[in-house]
Design a protein around this motif. Structure first.
Motif, mmCIF file in Angstrom:
data_model
loop_
_atom_site.group_PDB
_atom_site.id
_atom_site.type_symbol
_atom_site.label_atom_id
_atom_site.label_comp_id
_atom_site.label_asym_id
_atom_site.label_seq_id
_atom_site.Cartn_x
_atom_site.Cartn_y
_atom_site.Cartn_z
ATOM 1 N N UNK A 1 0.843 -1.199 0.000
ATOM 2 C CA UNK A 1 0.000 0.000 0.000
ATOM 3 C C UNK A 1 0.874 1.243 0.000
ATOM 4 N N UNK A 2 0.616 2.138 -0.940
ATOM 5 C CA UNK A 2 1.325 3.413 -1.008
ATOM 6 C C UNK A 2 0.273 4.516 -0.904
ATOM 7 N N UNK A 3 0.178 5.104 0.266
ATOM 8 C CA UNK A 3 -0.817 6.148 0.476
ATOM 9 C C UNK A 3 -0.180 7.425 0.960
ATOM 10 N N UNK A 4 -0.523 8.547 0.391
ATOM 11 C CA UNK A 4 0.041 9.816 0.860
ATOM 12 C C UNK A 4 -0.584 10.243 2.177
ATOM 13 N N UNK A 5 0.240 10.794 3.029
ATOM 14 C CA UNK A 5 -0.240 11.318 4.309
ATOM 15 C C UNK A 5 0.413 12.671 4.569
ATOM 16 N N UNK A 6 -0.199 13.443 5.461
ATOM 17 C CA UNK A 6 0.348 14.766 5.757
ATOM 18 C C UNK A 6 1.353 14.678 6.895
ATOM 19 N N UNK A 7 2.475 15.351 6.699
ATOM 20 C CA UNK A 7 3.543 15.412 7.690
ATOM 21 C C UNK A 7 3.906 16.879 7.925
ATOM 22 N N UNK A 8 4.522 17.134 9.075
ATOM 23 C CA UNK A 8 4.839 18.503 9.461
ATOM 24 C C UNK A 8 6.348 18.680 9.657
ATOM 25 N N UNK A 9 6.822 19.926 9.731
ATOM 26 C CA UNK A 9 8.269 20.171 9.813
ATOM 27 C C UNK A 9 8.933 19.688 11.095
ATOM 28 N N UNK A 10 8.159 19.479 12.154
ATOM 29 C CA UNK A 10 8.774 19.043 13.416
ATOM 30 C C UNK A 10 8.249 17.700 13.904
ATOM 31 N N UNK A 11 7.424 17.033 13.086
ATOM 32 C CA UNK A 11 6.941 15.713 13.454
ATOM 33 C C UNK A 11 5.789 15.695 14.441
ATOM 34 N N UNK A 12 5.323 16.872 14.867
ATOM 35 C CA UNK A 12 4.163 16.958 15.758
ATOM 36 C C UNK A 12 2.946 17.410 14.967
ATOM 37 N N UNK A 13 1.760 17.037 15.436
ATOM 38 C CA UNK A 13 0.557 17.417 14.712
ATOM 39 C C UNK A 13 0.206 18.873 14.989
ATOM 40 N N UNK A 14 -0.838 19.363 14.337
ATOM 41 C CA UNK A 14 -1.215 20.775 14.400
ATOM 42 C C UNK A 14 -2.648 20.872 14.897
ATOM 43 N N UNK A 15 -2.819 21.615 15.986
ATOM 44 C CA UNK A 15 -4.134 21.714 16.602
ATOM 45 C C UNK A 15 -4.312 23.111 17.158
ATOM 46 N N UNK A 16 -5.566 23.586 17.170
ATOM 47 C CA UNK A 16 -5.844 24.850 17.834
ATOM 48 C C UNK A 16 -6.514 25.879 16.951
ATOM 49 N N UNK A 17 -6.792 27.020 17.568
ATOM 50 C CA UNK A 17 -7.425 28.125 16.849
ATOM 51 C C UNK A 17 -6.361 28.900 16.085
#
Length: 815
Positions: free
Chosen positions: A318-334
């Motif tokens: 399986x080759x599926x694209x996923x979203x990644x961030x510059x520091x490896x942590x997810x993004x949450x908040x207002x």
């Protein structure tokens, strides 16, 4: 199919696990007119092809708590909704194949103990008994966390969606959001291909589509898409249904059981970015072509661990694209750019593990306007100017992806996307041996190599004392006995101007800033629970103007906090002037001796006392000098227009030669502030800590009849007493403290270190951490105990300290 409502209290965009979890939790909080919109079908973005491993331990206590909440939710959601989830709490193994990895694993085990999780260290043979398919010939040891597990991503999302409907939320599939209606900076409605939904709050959980969508409305969400592959085998003899998940970081791979076979994937060091020019139209329930050539490197590493893979039948790659961030942590908040626009995205292939907790946290954030606990490491406001450029974000994210399973070294720096933001002194300091680190794109000198001794300005990572230890010791000695010069140009700097600027800061600041022009005040800014949201200095430069200085990494967060908490109706404006001013910090007992040689202004203690801000002249430059210190010595921060930086630096260096002045970097700031007991926001203090708990009650204006945000909570806590207190600890110098080590009082776990390091003057390792007790913590309780710290699973004797370890006035140490 139900008809799209014309109004809703909140609209969630995206029907993956994060969106469905958020809908579930909002509905449980009573937001029964929540609407979730999915452009195609639930899970059809990236959730459907997730691997589904659920681990809990992270280096941050609250993120670990959030992941632990996911486990608790997955344990009960099937019974609540009647839908199967594929959830199995079969435990998780983590392997170590060399001594350094084993040290890392032992430190992770201590972190787990600090955060209240069970994590057992195993011999290779014990690990084999839990995972009989593996070759253990190269194993040093393993760790086992019994509460880890795995889930079926689509099934658990559908269960959350059903739970959301049962609680009153409405979910619409095949409903594409085409626009958001914004009027005067306020969200008014969401526009879809099925109609308009009037609302005030939007929660964007659109996965890898989030960045492009949010950008249309001025919101920056730093994530990019990366290809990620995993293999699913046919049934393999000897694979039990309760086989634990397995992470083999030295071989870059992970495994889980599936229908008697194995799922195996990994994080290659040369990942492939996807959709560089945009995600194709109509991409849903879609996978990419399998890339066997690229996966071969992972397969070769896996065969060395699981020989049975050599003969196993392969169902899919399986080759599926996923979203990644510059520091490896997810993004949450207002989002700081747009009120009532919330984000939950960028989950770096652990969205299933985080899904339950992230949805809970987002829902709480929407409901109360603040997170349920400090989530700074995942907060969208941790980003800044470099993250607006997608090419920079992608470059850094490629590096972060490639480091997913590499050793998590203490003090490790990223190397990609550098240099980005440079002080005017960058080349000068580089030529003098500076070894630079990076924060929010800024190049900052961490330490200085002595080029005359053949030292190289390069970090060599280890879990022991690193190669810069002696170099920082030289800088530390100079700061305590002579003087040092630090380039702190990267400080975030704001100007608050207007006739009501003073009144606004009276409300926002916990300390009293209503002082005469020229006063400099150290203060916190508190939330309604009394937690510390900002930790900064405020200088009054005019009746209607204040100069505000905060840490490099807090530029977006603190600007957002101040601007959003200016009371309605007050006339003042906040400006970010970070890039206008360079900063040179002159610190040490000989600092005044240096300064008097380069200025005609009176810088005596009588004319220029501590806690004041003055404009002085140096080499033809108007310098805004702040008499303040974060190292525990006499000193000034010299703020000046960037075009003067080289001239002023040269003047100070020349004048300082006779007084032992040295260049110094950020690593020595850390060792100096630990000795003096100064707090660091983001580790020692934050939204979960009040000034009373942190020993900063002296900086709160309770004795004055000035109302301020958080005052009610602080008064209540002062009356009731605190249940945790920040304390200092020292241990033998050979013990390396890094933070997260477990604190034991009389043999009972009572907390963990929030920061750690070495004090060159006191000659000991130093840590700070909160001692906690449900029945309250006072001086008698603290002083009546005997203390130990658990460091990499070994307990060492520790001494508790209530006061700073170093007192420059007494010229002695308190150890």
């Amino acid at each position: 199919m139900s008809t799209l409502p014309s109004t809703a209290k909140a609209v969630i965009i995206g029907g993956g696990i994060i969106g469905c979890s958020t809908a579930y939790h909002l509905a449980k909080l009573g937001w029964t007119d929540t609407v979730l919109l999915e452009r195609k079908k639930l899970t059809s973005g990236t959730t459907f092809h997730a691997a589904g491993l659920v681990g809990q331990l992270r280096s941050n206590a609250n993120i670990t708590q959030l992941l632990g909440y996911s486990v608790d939710l997955y344990n009960r959601i099937e019974e609540e909704t009647g839908l199967g989830t594929g959830w199995k709490m079969n435990g998780g193994l983590r392997l170590a194949c060399n001594e350094e990895r084993w040290t890392e694993v032992k430190r992770q085990a201590t972190t787990a103990h600090s955060f209240g999780l069970e994590m057992e260290l195993l011999t290779p043979q014990e690990a084999l008994e839990l995972w009989p398919l593996m070759d253990i010939s190269d194993l040093v040891g393993a760790a086992f966390m019994p509460t880890d597990g795995q889930a079926n991503p689509s099934d658990i999302t559908q269960a959350l969606a059903k739970g959301a409907r049962m609680a009153g939320a409405t979910i619409f599939e095949d409903t594409k959001v085409t626009d958001i209606e914004i009027e005067n900076g306020r969200i008014r409605a969401v526009i879809t291909d099925q109609g308009r939904v009037e609302c005030e709050k939007v929660i964007c959980c659109a996965g890898q589509w989030t960045r492009a969508f949010a950008k249309r409305f001025g919101v920056n969400v730093p994530l990019v898409s990366m290809e990620h592959q995993y293999m699913v085998t046919e049934p393999i003899e000897g694979v039990p249904a309760n086989l634990p998940t397995l992470r083999d970081p030295d071989r870059l791979t992970y495994y889980k059981e599936e229908v008697g076979g194995l799922v195996m994937g990994g994080y290659e060091p040369n990942p492939i970015p996807w959709a560089v020019n945009g995600i194709p139209q109509g991409f849903h329930y879609s996978l990419l072509d399998s890339n066997f050539d690229h996966f071969e490197q992972i397969m070769e590493l896996a065969l060395g661990r699981v020989p049975a893979l050599e003969t196993a039948g392969i169902k899919t790659l399986t080759n599926g694209p996923e979203s990644f961030t510059p520091d490896g942590n997810f993004i949450i908040g207002e989002a700081p750019e747009l009120r009532n626009f919330y984000v939950g995205a960028g989950f770096n292939a652990f969205g299933i593990a985080a899904g339950g907790g992230a949805g809970m946290a987002l829902a709480e954030w929407v409901n109360k306007g603040e997170p349920p606990f400090d989530l700074w490491s995942a907060d969208i406001r941790r980003f800044g100017r470099p993250h607006f450029d997608t090419d920079w974000v992608r470059t850094r994210t490629v590096e972060a992806y490639g480091k997913h399973y590499t050793m998590a070294w203490p003090y490790e720096e990223h190397s990609s996307g550098r240099p980005c933001r440079k002080s005017p002194l960058y080349e000068t300091l580089k030529a003098q041996g500076a070894c630079f680190g990076e924060k929010l794109g800024w190049e900052r000198p961490n330490w200085f190599a002595d080029l005359s001794l053949g030292e190289l300005p390069q970090d060599e990572y280890s879990f022991g004392r690193q190669n810069w230890f002696d170099a920082v010791g030289r800088e530390h000695k100079a700061a305590r006995e002579a003087a040092v010069l630090l380039d702190q140009t990267s400080f975030a700097k704001f100007a608050l101007k207007g006739p009501d600027a003073g009144a606004a800061l009276d409300w926002i600041c916990a300390n009293d800033v209503a002082k005469p022009v020229g006063a400099l005040t150290y203060t916190q800014m508190l939330n309604d629970k009394g937690g510390i949201e900002c930790d900064l200095t405020v200088g009054r430069v005019a009746h209607d103007e204040f100069y505000i200085v905060t840490g490099t990494g807090f530029a977006t967060h603190d600007f957002n906090w101040i601007s959003r908490n200016i009371p309605d109706g007050l006339n003042c404006q906040l400006f970010d002037i970070t890039s206008s001013n360079a900063v040179l910090s002159l610190m040490g007992p000989r600092a005044r001796d240096v300064l008097v040689q380069v200025t005609r202004d009176d810088v005596s203690n009588e004319a220029f006392p501590f806690g004041t801000i003055r404009t002085i002249g140096i080499a033809g430059c108007p310098v805004q000098a702040l008499r303040v210190t974060y190292v525990g010595e006499l000193g000034w921060e010299l703020h000046l227009p960037v075009e003067y930086a080289q001239t002023v630096y040269d003047a100070l260096k020349s004048a300082g030669e006779a007084h032992g002045l040295r260049n110094a970097g950020y690593r020595v700031i850390e060792s100096l502030r630990l000795e003096k007991g100064y707090r660091a926001w983001g580790s020692d203090i934050g939204p979960d800590h009040t000034p009373l708990e942190a020993g900063l009650g002296w900086a709160v204006k309770l004795r004055k009849n000035i109302d301020f945000k958080g005052r009610t909570a602080i008064e209540a806590q002062k009356s009731a007493g605190v249940k945790k207190r920040l304390c200092g600890f020292t241990v033998a110098p050979e013990v390396v403290l890094q933070g997260r080590e477990t604190i034991y009082r009389n043999g009972e776990r009572v907390g963990w270190l929030t920061s750690g390091g070495y004090g060159y003057t006191v000659g000991k390792s130093i840590g700070y951490g909160y001692v906690r007790r449900a029945d309250g913590v006072d001086d008698d309780y603290l002083l009546s105990g005997t203390y130990e710290l658990e460091v990499a699973t070994e307990r060492v004797t520790a001494e508790l300290h209530m006061d700073p370890l170093y007192d420059p006035k007494m010229a002695r140490v308190k150890c």
